[in-house]
Design an enzyme around this catalytic site. Structure first.
Site, PDB file in Angstrom:
ATOM      1  N   ASP A  44       0.857  -1.184   0.000  1.00  0.00           N
ATOM      2  CA  ASP A  44       0.000   0.000   0.000  1.00  0.00           C
ATOM      3  C   ASP A  44       0.892   1.231   0.000  1.00  0.00           C
ATOM      4  O   ASP A  44       1.498   1.521   1.019  1.00  0.00           O
ATOM      5  CB  ASP A  44      -0.967  -0.012   1.178  1.00  0.00           C
ATOM      6  N   GLU A  74      11.918   1.454   7.925  1.00  0.00           N
ATOM      7  CA  GLU A  74      11.073   0.450   7.264  1.00  0.00           C
ATOM      8  C   GLU A  74      11.405   0.311   5.784  1.00  0.00           C
ATOM      9  O   GLU A  74      11.094  -0.696   5.171  1.00  0.00           O
ATOM     10  CB  GLU A  74       9.595   0.804   7.442  1.00  0.00           C
TER      11      GLU A  74
END
Ligand SMILES: *[C@@H]1O[C@H](CO)[C@@H](O)[C@H](O)[C@H]1NC(C)=O
Ligand SMILES: *[C@@H]1O[C@H](CO)[C@@H](O)[C@H](O)[C@H]1NC(C)=O
Ligand SMILES: *[C@@H]1O[C@H](CO)[C@@H](O)[C@H](O)[C@H]1NC(C)=O
Ligand SMILES: *[C@@H]1O[C@H](CO)[C@@H](O)[C@H](O)[C@H]1NC(C)=O
Ligand SMILES: *[C@@H]1O[C@H](CO)[C@@H](O)[C@H](O)[C@H]1NC(C)=O
Ligand SMILES: *[C@@H]1O[C@H](CO)[C@@H](O)[C@H](O)[C@H]1NC(C)=O
Ligand SMILES: *[C@@H]1O[C@H](CO)[C@@H](O)[C@H](O)[C@H]1NC(C)=O
Ligand SMILES: *[C@@H]1O[C@H](CO)[C@@H](O)[C@H](O)[C@H]1NC(C)=O
Ligand SMILES: *[C@@H]1O[C@H](CO)[C@@H](O)[C@H](O)[C@H]1NC(C)=O
Length: 611
Positions: free
Chosen positions: A334, A527
């Site tokens: 996403d 991340e």
């Protein structure tokens, strides 16, 4: 003009498109009374809408992570009294005061913990030869203690005041705004925990996910009620497999096996679609898997972005948009050009039309693992069933996703009847999961050739997420992600081809050094990373700021260092010490050579066999 077959093909696709467009979508919430007693606070309703409409928080996730002070009914009664249903809510300060009285700060319901099996000097990490990398690995090992969380049993007994879903055992969180457990992150976290010799924390994390399947029928995207209509890439069986291979803990494996079966059945019952091909690539009907949540409302944790992006759509378009957004979130990607009809615009997202090769390769891996684990328990019936299932599923993989012209697997778009023949690293998931005829090495080599020609290996910081650089989305160029780099590396490393194995080493080296440099400069793990430039930086783009922590990033680094720690070194040593390990495999080696090497190897082996 077109041949009759092509015309028939086009006709059916137009028919299908008309049907899909005319199908009305009803309103389906992300959680409701069937699975949570506070759905009208965290998943729908006026309060949620007002908090976001007035932009009380920059990040929509903030509000839906806040625990309640009183019961949901008391809260909503007070809210209705203070903000009557027929009047618009415009007073930001007033609403802020209401939240101050009826809600607690986000995250206050999670407790820090120290994993009981944590040790300062795990053998696999102390074996790393480069002293700086070794020191770094031990530092990362220490971060497990910062990322460990557990949930007070009071929350189990009083769960209606929390959006947090109670799980019984301690677990490792990703970090940053991701305060709860996440599903697919857990696979790479577990790879790292196993490198840190933390088998009991691994078992705890698996136990929590198993508990989710037992309670809800599947593993939700993450540990909050607003994730109860969507999952994430199905890697629970993969986690059990990794744990079992490391520990041979058969009792535990036997205990969780029925739950793995239950999860498999969830994906089969709720996420399959039949694709009929008449394009000569297989000519038949194939049952394949896709990401598709039933919810058709804004994601509460991204409410402001979702509603803003859907502003100019009519109601049906909005529902379809929200469903496709949440389905992309289910994929883990996403968001990405991968899901956009024009490969550029978020509003043109069509996730449920796209049959993803990574998901289908993961399901194939599930079949393989279930076959193996049932065999280990002596359950021949189930074992045989999954053996057959996988054998026939491999035909579907070949027919739907494989493109013989390009020599690679791609996502298949049901709307267009075409594959998306752009480069995305998830095309290597069939290698990672071993989901092709392994004797057919030619397929692996051609994929390698495709990826090389596309430029996948030509960036200094690792493999980029795509080569599409104008979406501003986080799962596109120039970001590189740990799980994707890890699957590419492992897919290549597990091949039987020396050039592919060399490339695996080189990507691992780039990824490790890139992460190392950012860590040296910032003291943080992120991340995602920007793969351009020789000094990589944290990634950017998407709907929130880049997050620190970070569970799967640490897990991937520790796993890669456990694998390559005997020969990977920091740059000023690299040139002198690792060169002998890569004879004749300078960066210029072309895949055609791989072919040559392979053919010669096969000839040589046949020669041996004949003799
Ligand atoms: C909601 O609360 C009631 C009463 O405590 C309980 O019986 C029911 O199981 C709860 N429902 C859910 C979905 O948790
Ligand atoms: C909360 O309110 C709903 C609807 O008014 C009602 O059905 C439910 O029983 C109430 N729950 C509790 C625990 O009072
Ligand atoms: C949203 O807030 C604006 C003021 O910022 C107000 O005019 C409007 O009525 C609100 N809409 C809803 C649905 O509450
Ligand atoms: C690694 O973990 C196992 C248990 O899974 C334990 O028996 C062993 O002692 C641990 N090794 C070290 C060095 O602590
Ligand atoms: C796909 O086709 C099979 C065989 O006809 C059928 O049993 C199954 O229900 C179909 N699946 C879906 C999702 O339509
Ligand atoms: C596909 O099926 C049609 C009949 O439905 C047949 O005429 C054609 O030869 C088949 N093509 C292939 C490649 O199997
Ligand atoms: C396979 O790739 C070729 C070459 O790019 C392309 O023309 C063809 O449409 C692709 N096949 C499918 C089914 O998309
Ligand atoms: C990115 O954008 C530039 C300018 O449009 C283009 O030249 C380049 O090829 C694009 N792709 C990559 C992967 O950099
Ligand atoms: C390698 O780098 C380290 C740290 O930057 C430095 O201390 C060392 O002198 C360098 N060694 C060589 C051989 O250049």
């Amino acid at each position: 003009m077109c041949s009759p077959r092509v015309l028939i093909f086009i006709f059916f696709h137009i028919l299908a498109a008309v049907f899909l467009i005319s199908a009305d979508l009803s309103e389906v919430h992300v959680c409701d009374a069937s699975n949570s007693n506070n759905s009208y606070i965290y998943c729908s309703g006026r309060l949620l809408a007002a908090v976001n409409n007035l932009s009380l928080f920059e990040d929509s996730k903030e509000f839906v992570d806040m625990p309640l002070v009183y019961s949901p009914n008391e809260t909503i009664a007070a809210f209705d009294q203070q903000f009557p249903p027929n009047e618009p809510i415009t007073d930001k300060a007033n609403l802020q005061m209401f939240l101050g009285k009826y809600f607690r700060p986000p995250g206050s319901e999670l407790q820090n913990c120290t994993p009981t099996d944590w040790i300062p000097n795990p053998p696999k990490l102390t074996a790393i030869v480069d002293p700086d990398l070794r020191a770094w690995a031990l530092e990362l090992n220490g971060i497990w203690k910062d990322l460990c969380r557990q949930i007070d049993t009071r929350i189990r007994d009083d769960h209606e005041k929390y959006s947090l879903i109670y799980v019984p055992e301690p677990f490792i969180v990703p970090g940053g705004r991701f305060r709860e457990f996440y599903y697919w992150d857990a696979y790479w976290i577990i790879k790292g925990l196993l490198a840190s010799n933390m088998t009991s924390t691994t078992r705890s994390m698996i136990t929590n996910l198993v508990d989710m399947v037992d309670r809800f029928g599947f593993v939700p995207n993450g540990g909050r009620v607003y994730y109860l209509q969507r999952s994430q890439p199905p890697l629970l069986a993969g986690m059990v497999y990794e744990y079992y291979e490391k520990t041979k803990d058969k009792d535990f494996m036997i205990k969780v096996l029925p739950t793995l079966l239950k999860e498999f059945n969830f994906w089969h019952a709720s996420r399959t679609v039949n694709v009929t091909l008449a394009n000569g690539n297989g000519n038949g009907t194939y049952t394949v898997y896709r990401y598709a949540t039933p919810s058709t409302v804004p994601r509460p944790e991204a409410y402001q972005q979702d509603t803003q992006n859907a502003q100019s759509m009519d109601e049906q378009q909005q529902r379809s948009f929200y469903q496709n957004m949440a389905s992309a979130a289910e994929s883990g990607w996403d968001f990405s050009s991968r899901w956009f009809a024009d490969k550029l615009t978020l509003q043109k997202i069509e996730t449920t039309q796209i049959i993803p090769i990574d998901l289908n390769a993961f399901m194939c891996w599930n079949m393989d693992i279930l076959q193996y684990l049932f065999e280990q328990t002596g359950d021949r019936d189930h074992s045989d069933k999954f053996l057959q299932l996988r054998a026939s599923f491999r035909l579907a993989l070949n027919a739907v996703f494989y493109n013989a012209t390009k020599g690679a697997w791609f996502d298949f778009n049901m709307r267009t009847g075409m594959q998306n023949v752009e480069f995305y690293p998830h095309m290597a998931v069939p290698l990672f999961t071993g989901c092709y005829q392994l004797l057919n090495q030619w397929k692996a080599i051609r994929l390698f050739q495709y990826m090389t020609d596309a430029g996948a290996f030509s960036y200094p910081g690792g493999v980029p997420t795509s080569l599409v650089n104008n979406t501003g989305e986080q799962w596109d160029f120039p970001n590189g992600w740990s799980p994707l780099n890890h699957m590419v590396i492992e897919g290549l490393r597990k091949s039987s081809n020396p050039d592919m194995q060399d490339q695996a080493f080189r990507i691992a080296e780039k990824w490790i050094l890139g992460n190392y440099r950012v860590f040296a400069a910032t003291k943080h793990m992120y991340e995602k990373y920007n793969v351009i430039g020789t000094v990589p930086e944290p990634g950017a783009g998407g709907e929130y700021e880049v997050q620190e922590g970070f569970g799967w990033t640490n897990g991937v680094i520790l796993d890669l260092l456990a694998t390559y720690g005997d020969r990977i070194r920091l740059p000023n040593a690299t040139t002198t010490t690792t060169a002998p390990n890569q004879p004749g495999s300078a960066a210029t080696t072309r895949p055609i050579c791989a072919l040559l090497v392979f053919s010669v190897t096969i000839l040589f082996r046949s020669y041996l066999f004949i003799r």
